[in-house]
Design an enzyme around this catalytic site. Sequence first.
Site, PDB file in Angstrom:
ATOM      1  N   GLY A 127      48.015  39.192   5.227  1.00 52.71           N
ATOM      2  CA  GLY A 127      49.488  39.056   5.344  1.00 52.71           C
ATOM      3  C   GLY A 127      49.629  38.177   3.887  1.00 52.71           C
ATOM      4  O   GLY A 127      49.848  38.421   2.766  1.00 52.71           O
ATOM      5  N   ILE A 150      48.326  35.459   3.024  1.00 57.43           N
ATOM      6  CA  ILE A 150      47.316  34.533   2.396  1.00 57.43           C
ATOM      7  C   ILE A 150      46.867  35.011   1.149  1.00 57.43           C
ATOM      8  O   ILE A 150      46.499  36.486   0.989  1.00 57.43           O
ATOM      9  CB  ILE A 150      46.109  34.606   3.647  1.00 57.43           C
ATOM     10  CG1 ILE A 150      46.543  34.109   4.691  1.00 57.43           C
ATOM     11  CG2 ILE A 150      44.857  33.774   2.547  1.00 57.43           C
ATOM     12  CD1 ILE A 150      45.054  34.120   5.844  1.00 57.43           C
ATOM     13  N   LYS A 163      40.148  46.145   6.504  1.00 58.81           N
ATOM     14  CA  LYS A 163      40.430  45.053   5.484  1.00 58.81           C
ATOM     15  C   LYS A 163      39.397  44.551   4.681  1.00 58.81           C
ATOM     16  O   LYS A 163      39.130  44.407   3.472  1.00 58.81           O
ATOM     17  CB  LYS A 163      41.164  43.888   6.452  1.00 58.81           C
ATOM     18  CG  LYS A 163      42.650  44.062   6.735  1.00 58.81           C
ATOM     19  CD  LYS A 163      43.136  43.106   7.567  1.00 58.81           C
ATOM     20  CE  LYS A 163      44.409  43.136   8.204  1.00 58.81           C
ATOM     21  NZ  LYS A 163      44.908  42.338   9.382  1.00 58.81           N
TER      22      LYS A 163
END
Length: 450
Positions: A154, A156, A225
Site C-alpha cells: 500500500g 509503504i 507480493k
Amino acid sequence: MFFHWFFYPVKRTGRRIVLSSEAVKIGLMGCGTVGSGVIKVILENGEYIAQRLGRPLVIKRVLELDPTKVTALGLAESVVTNDFNDIQTDPEIDIVVELMGGIEPARTFVLGALRAGKNVVTANKDLIALHGREILETAQEMGRDFYFEASVGGGIPIIIPLKQSLAANKIQVVMGIVNGTTNYILTKMAREGRTYAEVLQEAKSLGYAESDPTSDVEGYDAARKIAILASIAFNTRVTFPDVYVEGITRISTLDLEYGKELGYALKLLAIAKEEAGEIDVRVHPAFIPVNHPLASVNDVFNAIFIRGDFVGDVMHYGRGAGQRPTASAVVGDIMEVARNMQSGSSGRISCTCFEQKRIKPINEIESRYYIRLMLKDRPGVLASIAGVFGNQEVSLASVIQKRTEGDFAELVFVTHRVKEGSLQDALKIIGGMSIVGAINNVIRVEGEAE
C-alpha cells in the site's frame, strides 16, 4: 565517475518557484477504490504537488463504465471514456495509470500503452506477479517507465528503496507481514482468545475482509507480493506459481497460547531468502520471537523486514492497504515518472532480473518447527515418538505436555533447525502409528538463530 546535470522547466526567483504552464497529462484506467483515491489526491493536493514537481498534474481521460463515479469526485463528464483507444492514441497523454485490477484486459492495455510510447504506473500485484517480465521488457524496449510501488505494501515505500536506496547491497532476507486481513485476525485471536471463525466474521463486518476472503486467508495475496519483492531483491524472476503457500485457516487459539508460553508471536509471513546462490520463497504462518521487530506489528498494519550485507537490518512499516495509503503511493510514482520525463531519463531503471537463481522446493528448506500432537497417554509413548524423529535426523529442542482429552495427551514439540523433507518423512511415519490420535498442527519457527 560521471555526473549528469538535468534542468527542469521551472524557474526559481529567490525563494519563489515559478511553475511551468506545461502540465503532465494522465490517462487513468479505473475509478474504483484506488482510482477515486488518486483523483482525490491530485485534486486536493494539486497545488502542493505542482510546487514540488514544477508543473501541474492533469487527469485528461478516465476509462470507466460508470461516469457518475468520476463526476461525483469533481471531474467533468467529458473526461470519461469507455474506450481504451481514446487513451492509447491521445498524443497529449504522458502517463497511463492502470487501476482496473485483474489480469485481462489490464495486461493488454498496459502493453498497448507502453508500445504507444506512454509511461505506465500500476498498483496491480496480480498482473506483475504473473506477467512482470513481459511488461518490464516491453518498457525497456520502448525506453519508458513502468512503476508499481503501490503493488506491495500500500503506502509503504518498498519497491523504490529496494531498487535504489538498497541497490548496493546483496539482499539476504526479505520477510514481511504484507496482508492486513490475516494480521488483524491473528492479532485478535492472540489478544482475545477468540476463534478464527469468530474473528473472520468480525473482520468482514468491519470491511477488513472480503465477502470471499480466500485470497487473503489462504495466503495468495501475500504470495503475489513476495514474488514481486523476491524478483527485485534477488535479481531473479519469481512468479506467483513459484511461491509455496499455506494460509491461516488451521490456526487454533491453542497454538497461540502455546506460542506465547514459548516466547513467540504468530504471524502470516511472506519470506524470501538467498543462501549459497539459491533462493526460497514462501508464505505461511510462522512463530517469531516476541523481541523480533515484526512481532509487534499488529492489527491491519503491514511491515517488511530486510537484511542486506552492508546495511544490516531495515524495517518498513505502515498501512498496507486502503484508499488513501495506496493512492499516495500511486501518485508518488506518477510524480517520479514525471521527473524522469522532465530530465529526459525515462526508462532509467529497467528490469533487474539479470540472474537465474534456482528456487528451492519447500522440502529442501531448513527451519525450526512447532508440532502439536495428540498421543496415547501411557508409558513409553514419548520415547517411541522421539525415536522416529531421531531416525529421520530431526532433533528435538523442547517438549511441553499440559492438556489431556480422555485417553490422549496433547504434546507440543519444538525442533532444532532441520530440513523440511526430513520432518515430513518423520510426520508421515508418526501419522500412521496407533499411539497417535492426531497431528493437530505444524508451524515453522522463523527469525531466530540456533
